[in-house]
Design an enzyme around this catalytic site. Structure first.
Site, PDB file in Angstrom:
ATOM      1  N   LYS A 215      96.583  49.638  75.161  1.00 11.63           N
ATOM      2  CA  LYS A 215      96.495  49.744  76.506  1.00 11.63           C
ATOM      3  C   LYS A 215      97.713  48.862  77.141  1.00 11.63           C
ATOM      4  O   LYS A 215      98.040  47.609  76.579  1.00 11.63           O
ATOM      5  CB  LYS A 215      95.213  48.949  77.125  1.00 11.63           C
ATOM      6  CG  LYS A 215      95.216  48.665  78.649  1.00 11.63           C
ATOM      7  CD  LYS A 215      93.748  48.435  79.231  1.00 11.63           C
ATOM      8  CE  LYS A 215      93.828  48.439  80.811  1.00 11.63           C
ATOM      9  NZ  LYS A 215      92.437  48.026  81.424  1.00 11.63           N
TER      10      LYS A 215
ATOM     11  N   PHE B 268      90.296  36.370  79.981  1.00 10.26           N
ATOM     12  CA  PHE B 268      89.468  37.142  79.032  1.00 10.26           C
ATOM     13  C   PHE B 268      88.277  35.793  78.700  1.00 10.26           C
ATOM     14  O   PHE B 268      88.011  35.651  77.683  1.00 10.26           O
ATOM     15  CB  PHE B 268      90.127  37.094  77.559  1.00 10.26           C
ATOM     16  CG  PHE B 268      91.259  38.032  77.527  1.00 10.26           C
ATOM     17  CD1 PHE B 268      91.336  39.096  78.296  1.00 10.26           C
ATOM     18  CD2 PHE B 268      92.259  37.819  76.623  1.00 10.26           C
ATOM     19  CE1 PHE B 268      92.039  40.055  78.643  1.00 10.26           C
ATOM     20  CE2 PHE B 268      93.166  39.054  76.441  1.00 10.26           C
ATOM     21  CZ  PHE B 268      93.162  40.116  77.422  1.00 10.26           C
TER      22      PHE B 268
ATOM     23  N   ASN C 148      97.170  48.558  82.656  1.00  7.68           N
ATOM     24  CA  ASN C 148      96.657  47.607  83.246  1.00  7.68           C
ATOM     25  C   ASN C 148      97.048  46.784  84.411  1.00  7.68           C
ATOM     26  O   ASN C 148      97.692  47.506  85.286  1.00  7.68           O
ATOM     27  CB  ASN C 148      96.673  46.297  82.155  1.00  7.68           C
ATOM     28  CG  ASN C 148      95.626  45.265  81.782  1.00  7.68           C
ATOM     29  OD1 ASN C 148      95.103  44.813  82.969  1.00  7.68           O
ATOM     30  ND2 ASN C 148      95.280  45.049  80.635  1.00  7.68           N
TER      31      ASN C 148
ATOM     32  N   ASN D 234      93.472  38.993  89.733  1.00  9.15           N
ATOM     33  CA  ASN D 234      92.587  38.116  88.856  1.00  9.15           C
ATOM     34  C   ASN D 234      93.303  37.397  87.928  1.00  9.15           C
ATOM     35  O   ASN D 234      94.365  37.826  87.545  1.00  9.15           O
ATOM     36  CB  ASN D 234      91.473  39.010  88.318  1.00  9.15           C
ATOM     37  CG  ASN D 234      91.791  39.577  86.920  1.00  9.15           C
ATOM     38  OD1 ASN D 234      91.640  38.915  85.859  1.00  9.15           O
ATOM     39  ND2 ASN D 234      92.462  40.891  87.134  1.00  9.15           N
TER      40      ASN D 234
ATOM     41  N   ASN E 253      97.104  37.474  81.843  1.00 13.33           N
ATOM     42  CA  ASN E 253      96.440  36.218  82.089  1.00 13.33           C
ATOM     43  C   ASN E 253      96.280  35.483  80.530  1.00 13.33           C
ATOM     44  O   ASN E 253      95.698  34.196  80.641  1.00 13.33           O
ATOM     45  CB  ASN E 253      94.854  36.380  82.564  1.00 13.33           C
ATOM     46  CG  ASN E 253      95.132  37.067  84.132  1.00 13.33           C
ATOM     47  OD1 ASN E 253      96.122  36.548  85.019  1.00 13.33           O
ATOM     48  ND2 ASN E 253      94.628  38.081  84.287  1.00 13.33           N
ATOM     49  N   THR E 254      96.684  35.927  79.470  1.00 11.39           N
ATOM     50  CA  THR E 254      96.815  35.206  78.322  1.00 11.39           C
ATOM     51  C   THR E 254      98.228  34.882  77.923  1.00 11.39           C
ATOM     52  O   THR E 254      98.924  36.061  77.773  1.00 11.39           O
ATOM     53  CB  THR E 254      96.026  36.060  77.114  1.00 11.39           C
ATOM     54  OG1 THR E 254      94.596  36.255  77.641  1.00 11.39           O
ATOM     55  CG2 THR E 254      96.119  35.191  75.864  1.00 11.39           C
TER      56      THR E 254
ATOM     57  N   SER F 183      97.228  42.124  79.250  1.00  8.35           N
ATOM     58  CA  SER F 183      96.756  41.209  80.435  1.00  8.35           C
ATOM     59  C   SER F 183      97.641  40.271  80.832  1.00  8.35           C
ATOM     60  O   SER F 183      98.199  39.780  79.694  1.00  8.35           O
ATOM     61  CB  SER F 183      95.286  40.681  79.817  1.00  8.35           C
ATOM     62  OG  SER F 183      95.070  39.746  80.664  1.00  8.35           O
TER      63      SER F 183
HETATM   64  C1  LIG Z   1      88.429  41.203  87.754  1.00 13.98           C
HETATM   65  C2  LIG Z   1      89.255  42.038  86.672  1.00 13.98           C
HETATM   66  C3  LIG Z   1      89.103  41.940  85.223  1.00 13.98           C
HETATM   67  C4  LIG Z   1      89.767  42.759  84.544  1.00 13.98           C
HETATM   68  N1  LIG Z   1      89.637  42.490  82.936  1.00 13.98           N
HETATM   69  C5  LIG Z   1      90.186  43.087  82.142  1.00 13.98           C
HETATM   70  C6  LIG Z   1      89.931  42.960  80.787  1.00 13.98           C
HETATM   71  O1  LIG Z   1      89.353  42.157  80.496  1.00 13.98           O
HETATM   72  N2  LIG Z   1      90.711  43.746  79.965  1.00 13.98           N
HETATM   73  C7  LIG Z   1      91.472  44.892  80.368  1.00 13.98           C
HETATM   74  O2  LIG Z   1      92.205  45.574  79.586  1.00 13.98           O
HETATM   75  N3  LIG Z   1      91.403  45.090  81.577  1.00 13.98           N
HETATM   76  C8  LIG Z   1      91.083  44.374  82.677  1.00 13.98           C
HETATM   77  N4  LIG Z   1      91.046  44.656  83.883  1.00 13.98           N
HETATM   78  C9  LIG Z   1      92.033  45.687  84.272  1.00 13.98           C
HETATM   79  C10 LIG Z   1      91.271  46.926  84.652  1.00 13.98           C
HETATM   80  O3  LIG Z   1      90.561  47.607  83.481  1.00 13.98           O
HETATM   81  C11 LIG Z   1      92.305  47.915  85.037  1.00 13.98           C
HETATM   82  O4  LIG Z   1      93.238  48.523  84.154  1.00 13.98           O
HETATM   83  C12 LIG Z   1      93.215  47.793  86.532  1.00 13.98           C
HETATM   84  O5  LIG Z   1      92.305  46.941  87.235  1.00 13.98           O
HETATM   85  C13 LIG Z   1      93.967  48.655  86.920  1.00 13.98           C
HETATM   86  O6  LIG Z   1      92.706  49.541  87.510  1.00 13.98           O
HETATM   87  P1  LIG Z   1      92.032  49.692  89.267  1.00 13.98           P
HETATM   88  O7  LIG Z   1      93.274  49.743  90.079  1.00 13.98           O
HETATM   89  O8  LIG Z   1      91.303  50.889  89.324  1.00 13.98           O
HETATM   90  O9  LIG Z   1      91.385  48.272  89.464  1.00 13.98           O
HETATM   91  C14 LIG Z   1      90.554  43.928  84.898  1.00 13.98           C
HETATM   92  C15 LIG Z   1      90.607  44.018  86.366  1.00 13.98           C
HETATM   93  C16 LIG Z   1      89.867  43.394  87.100  1.00 13.98           C
HETATM   94  C17 LIG Z   1      90.064  43.794  88.516  1.00 13.98           C
END
Ligand SMILES: Cc1cc2nc3c(=O)[nH]c(=O)nc-3n(C[C@H](O)[C@H](O)[C@H](O)COP(=O)(O)O)c2cc1C
Length: 366
Positions: free
Chosen positions: A222, A120, A251, A116, A185-186, A183
């Protein structure tokens, strides 16, 4: 059943549209009197043995939803109805922002992963705070973590003020607060992970949270899985020095190693954070490193690649006080939380530990 729905409907849809549709159904079900209780009864049976305390909070279990699914806190009750023991909303930024242009969410089905670059997208701290303020809070309302990040147009030099704005607005409504500096993405956000910058930022956020709340709101940071091991140690040391309540690790990653999806497809997708199964090994490694460094002196929330009860259990044994999942929810569907809870109950009983908290960090002994 969900596998069929996934293959026939969701897989054919644009991933972001599928997310909105599924989340709409979840919220709709939660809003129908009687239906919510029924769904909860089926999907979220609570085994009292899984009850745990972390960050000074009482939780029905250790397994929560990671940030990013409910960016604006619009569906907390629906997500708890599905069985998550706590819900982390956000990332919320100081100001509202649309995020990156679509497409910005991609499935890597063969890898049980997602990429992704949402960037934000969220309604901003004022609106989300007003929404949280309007929620009736009772002993049965789910624990809500609020994850905050930097508004994209705000310069890196002014990042602190943006975080403080969000803190002042959101801390009064948060069961715990997370400073997200990880993240991908910023642009520039992950530079804030440098301890010389992160330390003062977290210190200021702590002060601002204390100014607007009568009680101590647990504060966590985080972090990214792509940090060098020494940087992880430095952040752990700093967290202890500052008296932070916990660390969330991890993350998404900017790495693309070991994927089954073809290199050309991965390249076509382009930039973004990779989550799901390919993150599992590194996320566990970061957890082990944090645990070794902090020895239980602060809470660790482990997230990244958790797919099964065994994954969650291993994280607990290796030092996670709490665990979170996101990507596997997309692939496994609404019965996932039930499966994980049942598996955790069975493992807890077989282990002989009296509680989840008792099992935390006992990997070496078991
Ligand atoms: C579509 C998407 C959007 C996410 N947005 C955020 C976010 O806004 N803030 C954040 O701290 N982590 C965000 N994450 C990260 C998740 O909270 C998590 O840390 C990461 O996906 C690893 O866990 P997983 O393997 O179970 O998905 C996002 C993940 C995905 C897939």
């Amino acid at each position: 059943m969900y596998k069929l729905l996934f293959d026939l409907v969701f897989k054919k849809m644009d991933p972001e549209k599928a997310h909105h549709l599924a989340f709409f159904w979840i919220r709709l079900a939660a809003s129908v009197p009687g239906l919510r209780q029924l769904v909860q009864l089926v999907l979220a049976p609570r085994d009292p043995a899984l009850r745990t305390t972390a960050l000074g909070l009482d939780l029905p279990g250790p397994f929560g939803l990671g940030a990013g699914f409910d960016k604006n806190g619009i569906g907390i009750d629906g997500l708890a109805m599905l069985g998550f023991d706590f819900v982390e909303i956000g990332t919320v930024t100081g100001e509202p922002q649309p995020g990156n242009p679509a497409p910005r969410l991609f499935r890597l089905v063969e890898d049980r992963a997602l990429i992704n670059r949402m960037g934000f997208n969220n309604q901003g701290s004022a609106r989300v705070a007003a929404r949280l303020a309007g929620r009736a809070r009772t002993t049965s309302t789910p624990v809500v973590g609020v994850n905050i990040g930097k508004t994209k147009v705000v310069e890196e030099a002014d990042a602190t003020e943006d975080y403080l704005k969000s803190t002042r607005r959101l801390a009064p409504h948060a069961d715990y607060l997370v400073v997200n500096v990880s993240s991908p993405n910023t642009p520039g956000l992950r530079n804030l992970q440098a301890v010389q910058i992160l330390g003062p930022l977290l210190w200021d956020v702590r002060k601002a949270a204390d100014e607007v709340t009568a009680h101590h709101v647990p504060l966590l940071v985080k972090i990214a899985p792509d940090l060098a091991d020494e940087d992880i140690d430095e952040i752990a040391d700093m967290a202890l020095t500052l008296g932070l309540d916990g660390i969330i690790a991890t993350n998404t990653t900017i790495g693309r190693e070991g994927l089954r999806t073809s290199a050309s497809r991965v390249e076509e997708i382009g930039m973004g954070g990779l989550s799901g199964a390919p993150l599992k090994a590194r996320s566990l490694e970061v957890l082990q490193r944090l645990r070794a460094r902090t020895e239980g002196r602060l809470a660790i929330v482990s997230v990244g690649g958790i797919e099964t009860a065994e994954d969650a259990w291993q994280r607990i044994l290796h030092g996670a006080d709490l665990v979170q999942g996101y990507s596997a929810f997309i692939y496994e569907g609404p019965f996932w939380m039930r499966r994980v809870h049942r598996g955790l109950s069975a493992r807890l009983r077989a282990s002989g530990h009296a509680s989840i908290a008792d099992a935390v960090g006992t990997a070496k002994a078991s």
